[in-house]
Design a protein around this motif. Structure first.
Motif, mmCIF file in Angstrom:
data_model
loop_
_atom_site.group_PDB
_atom_site.id
_atom_site.type_symbol
_atom_site.label_atom_id
_atom_site.label_comp_id
_atom_site.label_asym_id
_atom_site.label_seq_id
_atom_site.Cartn_x
_atom_site.Cartn_y
_atom_site.Cartn_z
ATOM 1 N N GLU A 152 0.854 -1.195 0.000
ATOM 2 C CA GLU A 152 0.000 0.000 0.000
ATOM 3 C C GLU A 152 0.887 1.242 0.000
ATOM 4 O O GLU A 152 1.731 1.412 0.881
ATOM 5 N N ILE A 153 0.679 2.081 -0.988
ATOM 6 C CA ILE A 153 1.476 3.298 -1.166
ATOM 7 C C ILE A 153 0.524 4.482 -1.116
ATOM 8 O O ILE A 153 -0.404 4.585 -1.927
ATOM 9 N N THR A 154 0.741 5.365 -0.151
ATOM 10 C CA THR A 154 -0.164 6.479 0.079
ATOM 11 C C THR A 154 0.492 7.793 -0.307
ATOM 12 O O THR A 154 1.701 7.965 -0.125
ATOM 13 N N VAL A 155 -0.310 8.711 -0.831
ATOM 14 C CA VAL A 155 0.169 10.060 -1.138
ATOM 15 C C VAL A 155 -0.634 11.042 -0.297
ATOM 16 O O VAL A 155 -1.869 11.024 -0.316
ATOM 17 N N THR A 156 0.061 11.895 0.472
ATOM 18 C CA THR A 156 -0.642 12.848 1.324
ATOM 19 C C THR A 156 -0.007 14.223 1.222
ATOM 20 O O THR A 156 1.089 14.391 0.676
ATOM 21 N N GLY A 157 -0.692 15.222 1.762
ATOM 22 C CA GLY A 157 -0.236 16.608 1.718
ATOM 23 C C GLY A 157 -1.433 17.525 1.799
ATOM 24 O O GLY A 157 -2.584 17.076 1.783
ATOM 25 N N ILE A 158 -1.197 18.823 1.885
ATOM 26 C CA ILE A 158 -2.310 19.766 1.957
ATOM 27 C C ILE A 158 -2.968 19.893 0.596
ATOM 28 O O ILE A 158 -2.472 19.388 -0.423
ATOM 29 N N ASP A 159 -4.110 20.582 0.561
ATOM 30 C CA ASP A 159 -4.816 20.798 -0.700
ATOM 31 C C ASP A 159 -3.946 21.625 -1.640
ATOM 32 O O ASP A 159 -3.435 22.681 -1.267
ATOM 33 N N GLY A 160 -3.766 21.128 -2.858
ATOM 34 C CA GLY A 160 -2.956 21.829 -3.839
ATOM 35 C C GLY A 160 -1.522 21.356 -3.931
ATOM 36 O O GLY A 160 -0.739 21.900 -4.711
ATOM 37 N N ALA A 161 -1.168 20.325 -3.162
ATOM 38 C CA ALA A 161 0.224 19.861 -3.162
ATOM 39 C C ALA A 161 0.563 19.001 -4.368
ATOM 40 O O ALA A 161 1.737 18.789 -4.673
ATOM 41 N N GLY A 162 -0.437 18.481 -5.053
ATOM 42 C CA GLY A 162 -0.186 17.631 -6.219
ATOM 43 C C GLY A 162 -0.371 16.150 -5.947
ATOM 44 O O GLY A 162 0.169 15.307 -6.679
ATOM 45 N N THR B 180 -5.485 -0.223 7.553
ATOM 46 C CA THR B 180 -4.237 -0.823 7.106
ATOM 47 C C THR B 180 -3.117 0.218 7.092
ATOM 48 O O THR B 180 -3.282 1.311 6.549
ATOM 49 N N LYS B 181 -1.986 -0.134 7.674
ATOM 50 C CA LYS B 181 -0.859 0.787 7.714
ATOM 51 C C LYS B 181 -0.139 0.751 6.374
ATOM 52 O O LYS B 181 0.257 -0.313 5.892
ATOM 53 N N PRO B 182 0.074 1.908 5.750
ATOM 54 C CA PRO B 182 0.762 1.924 4.446
ATOM 55 C C PRO B 182 2.205 1.443 4.557
ATOM 56 O O PRO B 182 2.859 1.620 5.588
#
Length: 230
Positions: free
Chosen positions: A14-24, A144-146
């Motif tokens: 599991e590969i997660t992408v996170t960040g604030i709004d507008g980060a891409g 589930t932990k990424p």
């Protein structure tokens, strides 16, 4: 004569992408999904509107109805229900998606790219004085932990320049001006940076990076950390 045993497939990652709004986040998640599939890795992309439960139309319909309640509701209804309700509604949504889509995919050896994971929800509730942070942490703790979290770091002012427009939710319902967005998103960013300390995150300052540079850095990390070459 005994029948030959069939080895269980290696579990997916599991590969997660996170960040604030507008980060891409969505841009990177979509490119990673395409690249992994093109390289022969069975991979699915899961986002905030992913409601398909493989081979089960009835469950898919149920997940879609919950998605409509959580993400496609009238703004007036959202405000009337209150913060505690929405925390638990979001927890129900993430739980259902984890139980019916993500875990089965990982078990059969399919990799999962997760866009719009719960980390940003946790960060938003951490700056909400009406809801105990501990409660927010508990209702998402079972997910589930990424294997790897890509944390796309960017200042709120730069994110706003990229986005151009924003919703009331993206200001924490604190106002309608640019400074309201910047103030709220920078607060959320600080909360995400505190989650980063838990480990398993790769923090990328994307302020001066092109989309191609972000993608290249992410694919190198997949090969180095998870042995997934694209």
């Amino acid at each position: 004569m005994t029948a030959p045993s069939h080895a269980e497939p290696a579990p997916g990652r599991e590969i997660t992408v996170t960040g604030i709004d507008g980060a891409g986040k969505t841009t990177l998640a979509e490119r990673l999904h395409q690249a992994l599939n093109d390289a022969g890795h069975r991979t699915i992309l899961v986002g905030k509107h992913s409601t398909d439960v493989p081979m089960d139309a009835e469950l898919s319909e149920y997940v879609d109805r919950l998605n409509a309640l959580v993400y496609r509701r009238d703004a007036r209804v959202a405000q009337a229900c209150g913060d505690h309700y929405w925390l638990l509604a979001l927890a129900a949504w993430y739980t259902l998606q984890d139980q019916l889509v993500i875990r089965p995919a990982l078990a059969e050896g399919t990799h999962v790219i997760l866009d719009n994971a719960h980390h940003k929800i946790l960060a938003r509730y951490a700056v909400n004085p009406e809801v105990p942070t501990r409660l927010a942490e508990q209702v998402f703790a079972h997910l589930t932990k990424p294997d790897l979290v890509f944390f796309l770091r960017i200042s709120a002012r730069e994110a706003l320049a990229r986005k151009g427009s924003f919703t009331s939710l993206e200001t924490g319902h604190s106002g309608e001006g640019d400074e309201d967005f910047i103030r709220y998103q920078d607060t959320v960013l600080r909360q995400l940076r505190s989650q980063e300390l838990q480990g398993g995150w790769l923090s990328l300052d994307v302020t001066e990076m092109s989309r191609d540079q972000v993608f290249k850095t992410a694919t190198e990390a997949l090969a180095d950390r998870l042995h997934l070459s694209v």
